[in-house]
Design a protein around this motif. Structure first.
Motif, mmCIF file in Angstrom:
data_model
loop_
_atom_site.group_PDB
_atom_site.id
_atom_site.type_symbol
_atom_site.label_atom_id
_atom_site.label_comp_id
_atom_site.label_asym_id
_atom_site.label_seq_id
_atom_site.Cartn_x
_atom_site.Cartn_y
_atom_site.Cartn_z
ATOM 1 N N SER A 316 0.654 -1.069 0.120
ATOM 2 C CA SER A 316 -0.103 -0.354 -0.131
ATOM 3 C C SER A 316 0.864 1.115 0.096
ATOM 4 O O SER A 316 0.588 2.487 0.699
ATOM 5 C CB SER A 316 -0.784 -0.697 1.107
ATOM 6 O OG SER A 316 -1.815 -0.640 0.986
ATOM 7 N N ASN A 317 2.528 1.290 -0.264
ATOM 8 C CA ASN A 317 2.923 2.567 0.245
ATOM 9 C C ASN A 317 3.385 3.448 -1.282
ATOM 10 O O ASN A 317 2.966 2.570 -2.290
ATOM 11 C CB ASN A 317 4.157 1.871 0.898
ATOM 12 C CG ASN A 317 5.277 3.030 0.477
ATOM 13 O OD1 ASN A 317 5.432 3.691 0.855
ATOM 14 N ND2 ASN A 317 6.845 3.176 0.087
ATOM 15 N N GLU A 318 2.457 4.263 -1.490
ATOM 16 C CA GLU A 318 2.237 4.766 -2.145
ATOM 17 C C GLU A 318 4.112 5.492 -3.194
ATOM 18 O O GLU A 318 4.960 5.152 -2.126
ATOM 19 C CB GLU A 318 1.649 6.587 -2.168
ATOM 20 C CG GLU A 318 0.145 6.428 -1.760
ATOM 21 C CD GLU A 318 -1.082 5.792 -2.392
ATOM 22 O OE1 GLU A 318 -0.878 5.999 -3.935
ATOM 23 O OE2 GLU A 318 -2.055 5.776 -2.799
ATOM 24 N N GLN A 526 2.885 5.512 -14.040
ATOM 25 C CA GLN A 526 2.260 5.966 -13.437
ATOM 26 C C GLN A 526 1.242 4.956 -12.381
ATOM 27 O O GLN A 526 0.281 4.938 -13.370
ATOM 28 C CB GLN A 526 1.761 7.402 -12.293
ATOM 29 C CG GLN A 526 2.626 8.350 -12.584
ATOM 30 C CD GLN A 526 3.385 8.770 -10.874
ATOM 31 O OE1 GLN A 526 2.919 8.181 -10.921
ATOM 32 N NE2 GLN A 526 4.402 9.424 -11.193
ATOM 33 N N GLN A 527 1.456 3.959 -11.598
ATOM 34 C CA GLN A 527 0.208 3.396 -11.659
ATOM 35 C C GLN A 527 -0.273 3.138 -9.924
ATOM 36 O O GLN A 527 0.870 2.938 -8.914
ATOM 37 C CB GLN A 527 1.346 1.489 -11.935
ATOM 38 C CG GLN A 527 0.590 0.460 -10.833
ATOM 39 C CD GLN A 527 0.781 -1.099 -11.417
ATOM 40 O OE1 GLN A 527 1.445 -0.929 -12.665
ATOM 41 N NE2 GLN A 527 0.729 -1.500 -10.551
ATOM 42 N N GLY A 536 7.029 4.343 -11.155
ATOM 43 C CA GLY A 536 6.822 5.928 -11.221
ATOM 44 C C GLY A 536 7.167 6.234 -10.562
ATOM 45 O O GLY A 536 8.262 6.179 -9.082
ATOM 46 N N TRP A 537 8.329 7.587 -10.862
ATOM 47 C CA TRP A 537 9.053 8.615 -10.463
ATOM 48 C C TRP A 537 9.070 9.656 -8.998
ATOM 49 O O TRP A 537 7.813 10.514 -9.670
ATOM 50 C CB TRP A 537 9.984 8.931 -11.280
ATOM 51 C CG TRP A 537 10.762 8.830 -12.185
ATOM 52 C CD1 TRP A 537 10.819 7.559 -12.352
ATOM 53 C CD2 TRP A 537 11.071 9.470 -13.558
ATOM 54 N NE1 TRP A 537 11.772 7.162 -13.700
ATOM 55 C CE2 TRP A 537 11.532 7.445 -14.314
ATOM 56 C CE3 TRP A 537 10.988 10.203 -14.104
ATOM 57 C CZ2 TRP A 537 11.761 7.921 -15.086
ATOM 58 C CZ3 TRP A 537 10.989 10.781 -15.562
ATOM 59 C CH2 TRP A 537 11.824 9.458 -16.523
#
Length: 545
Positions: A316-318, A526-527, A536-537
Motif C-alpha cells: 500500500s506504499n504510495e 504512474q500506477q 512511477g518516479w
C-alpha cells in the motif's frame, strides 16, 4: 435510576411516549448507547478484547469494505487507520443512538428494537471472527440489556417537558391552560425535570466513560507484555553483519538506516493487537506435506537461529511513501522447516495463517531458494514487539508484506495457488507480490524552502533481494545526474543516497529514479498501489529562496 424524559409515559403505552423536544430525546439515546458500550467493554475485559462490539463491528467493516475505501483510509491516515476507523465507528454509533432516542420518544418499542438490532450486529460480528466462541456474544448482549434499561428509564417516566415542535398534539398531550401563557417551544414547564434529566444523563455518561476505560485497562492487564519481558533470546549461530561505516548519512530529514521498533510502520487488519501467550503458542506445518510438524515456542527457540538485516515494505506504499522500514531480525530459516515437512509435488504455495484468521500466500519456491526467509522471534535485538507479531512472525526479503509477512503466525499450510486464495487475493490484489524497484526523496521537501546555493538532496532506494546499483536525480526535467550511494549491509536492505545540487532561486521540480542490480530502471509510468504495488518516479516541487 436516571431521571426520565419530562413528558414521558409508562413503558407499554401504545402511543407516543414523550412530549419532549428532539434534542433531549437525542441526548437520552446517546446516554443509553454510552451505557451499553461502557458495559460491553467491561464484559469484554473478561471474554477478550476482540469480542467488544466496537472492535467486532470494526473488524467486520475492515473485511467487507470496498478496496478503494481501504486504500483511501491507508493513504489518508497511514498507520493510524485503525484508530480512525474506531473513532469513526463510535461517531456513527453516536448519530444512530441520537436518532433512536428521538424515535423512542415517540414510541419506546422502536428505540428498544434499534438497540436489539445493534446487539444482533455486534453478536454476529463477534461470533464470525476466527476462533470465536459463545462467550464472545456476551459483551453485545449484556451491553444491549443495560442500554435498553437506560433508554426506558430516561423515556418512560411521568415528568413533563415541552411538546415536540414538529409533532401534532395528541390526546395524551398536556395542554397549556388558556389562562396561562404558552411557554413556547424549547422552554421547560418544570425546571426541576430538566435538571434531574441532565444530571441523570451526565451521571450515565460519566459512569459509561469510566466503565469503558476500565474495560480497556483490564484487557491490557491480561496482555502478554510481562511474558514478553521475561524472554531471553538465544544468541544466533550466524549473526547479522555490522552496519558499515557511512551507511547512515545522518542528513537532517533523511530516514535513518535502521528503523527503531517504535517507529516501524504497522499495516494489518487487526483492530486489537492479538495477545498470544508464548507458553501456549503452537505452529503447525501441515497440508500437502510428507511429514507434518508441530512446534512450541520453546522448540523454536532451541533451534539454531540466524540474524539478518531485512527491509520490509507494504504494497500500500504510495510512490514516495513511508510504509517501509529496515530492521535486524532473529529467527529460524523457513527453508529448514519446510525441508523437514517435505512438501509434496504441486504444493507451490505456503499459506501463513495468523491467530486472528488472516492469511497470506507465499510461493514455496521463494521460501526455499536460499534467501534469508525467516520465522522471526526477534527484532532489533529484542523479542518481537506485540504489535509486530509477538511471539512469532514471518519475514521474507523481496516480497511485499501482504504475501509474506504473517504476524502472530500459528500455521503454515502447504497448498497450491490454484486451490486457495489468501486474504487479499479475492479483494483484488495479485496472488504474488515481488517488491518493485523504488526510490524516494526525503530531503528537501516542499515545506523546507532551502536557500539558494549548495543543497544536499538525499533519500533512500530499495529493491530487496536484488539490490540497488544506481540512483539518479534530475531538476526541472533536465539531464539525469548520478547520486552517490552510501554503503549498505546487503541487497536485502534499502540504501541511502545523496546528491549535491547548486540550487537557484525560484520554483523547481526534483525527480529520482533507481536502477537495480539486474539493470532494470524504475518506470516513469504512474500506477496505483493495487493490484501489486505502485510505480512511477517520486517528484518533489519546492521553492528555493
Amino acid at each position: 435510576m436516571p431521571a426520565a424524559l419530562p413528558g414521558s409515559r409508562q413503558f407499554g403505552d401504545t402511543g407516543p411516549v414523550s412530549s419532549t423536544t428532539p434534542r433531549y430525546a437525542a441526548l437520552a439515546g446517546v446516554a443509553a448507547a454510552a451505557a451499553a458500550i461502557g458495559t460491553a467493554e467491561l464484559v469484554a475485559a473478561l471474554t477478550g478484547p476482540r469480542s467488544s462490539p466496537l472492535v467486532a463491528v470494526g473488524g467486520l467493516v475492515v473485511d467487507t469494505a470496498p478496496e478503494p475505501v481501504k486504500r483511501f483510509g491507508i493513504a489518508v491516515f497511514g498507520t493510524y487507520d485503525k484508530i480512525a476507523l474506531l473513532v469513526g465507528t463510535a461517531l456513527l454509533l453516536g448519530g444512530f443512538a441520537a436518532l433512536l432516542g428521538m424515535l423512542a420518544a415517540r414510541r419506546l418499542t422502536v428505540g428498544l428494537a434499534g438497540i436489539a438490532a445493534f446487539a444482533a450486529l455486534g453478536t454476529a460480528a463477534a461470533l464470525t471472527r476466527a476462533d470465536a466462541n459463545a462467550a464472545d456474544a456476551l459483551p453485545s448482549l449484556v451491553g444491549a440489556v443495560v442500554g435498553g434499561v437506560a433508554l426506558w428509564a430516561f423515556i418512560a417516566g411521568p415528568l413533563e417537558f415541552d411538546p415536540w415542535p414538529w409533532s401534532p398534539p395528541t390526546a395524551d398531550s398536556t395542554a397549556t391552560p388558556a389562562s396561562e401563557p404558552d411557554p413556547g417551544p424549547g422552554r421547560s414547564v418544570d425546571p426541576d425535570s430538566r435538571r434531574r434529566f441532565l444530571t441523570g444523563v451526565g451521571t450515565v455518561l460519566g459512569v459509561a466513560a469510566v466503565g469503558g476505560v476500565a474495560g480497556r485497562w483490564l484487557a491490557g492487564r491480561r496482555g502478554v507484555s510481562a511474558a514478553r519481558d521475561a524472554i531471553t533470546l538465544p544468541a544466533p549461530v550466524s549473526a547479522a553483519p555490522p552496519v558499515p561505516a557511512g551507511a547512515d548519512l545522518a542528513v537532517a530529514g533523511l530516514a535513518s538506516y535502521v528503523t527503531p521498533n517504535r517507529g516501524f510502520y504497522r499495516i494489518d487488519t487487526a483492530l486489537v493487537v492479538p495477545q498470544v501467550d508464548p507458553e501456549s503458542w503452537r505452529l503447525r506445518i501441515h497440508g500437502r506435506v510428507g511429514n507434518p510438524v508441530t512446534l512450541s515456542y520453546a522448540d523454536l527457540l532451541a533451534r539454531p537461529m540466524v540474524e539478518r538485516w531485512v527491509t520490509l515494505a507494504c504494497v500500500s506504499n504510495e510512490v514516495g511513501g513511508d510504509l517501509i522500514g529496515n530492521a535486524r531480525w532473529l529467527g529460524v530459516p523457513l527453508r529448514e522447516l519446510l525441508d523437514e515437512a517435505a512438501p509434496l509435488d504441486g504444493a507451490d504455495q505456503v499459506v501463513g495463517r495468523s491467530v486472528d484468521g488472516w492469511t497470506c500466500g507465499t510461493p514455496t519456491a521463494v521460501l526455499r531458494d536460499g534467501r534469508d526467509a525467516l520465522l522471526a522471534v526477534g527484532m532489533n535485538g529484542e523479542p518481537l514487539p506485540v504489535a509486530h507479531g509477538f511471539p512469532v512472525r514471518m519475514v521474507v526479503p523481496g516480497l511485499y508484506g501482504y504475501v509474506s509477512a504473517c504476524k502472530w503466525i500459528t500455521e503454515l499450510e502447504l497448498t497450491s495457488f490454484a486451490d486457495f486464495d489468501a486474504y487479499w487475493v479475492p479483494r483484488g490484489w495479485s496472488a504474488q507480490g515481488p517488491v518493485k524497484t523504488q526510490s524516494r526523496i526525503d530531503t528537501p521537501r516542499p515545506r523546507n524552502r532551502p536557500a539558494a546555493g549548495p543543497v544536499v538532496v538525499a533519500g533512500v532506494a530499495w529493491a530487496q533481494h536484488r539490490g540497488i546499483d544506481r540512483v539518479e536525480v534530475r531538476v526541472d526535467e533536465g539531464p539525469w545526474q548520478e547520486a552517490e550511494l552510501a554503503p549498505t549491509v546487503s541487497a536485502d536492505t534499502w540504501v541511502q543516497w545523496s546528491w549535491r545540487w547548486q540550487a537557484t532561486p525560484g520554483e523547481h521540480t526534483l525527480q529520482v529514479r533507481a536502477t537495480d542490480s539486474t539493470g532494470e530502471t524504475q518506470t516513469p509510468q504512474q500506477q496505483d498501489v493495487a493490484p501489486d504495488g505502485a510505480t512511477g518516479w517520486h517528484t518533489v516541487t519546492l521553492t528555493v529562496a
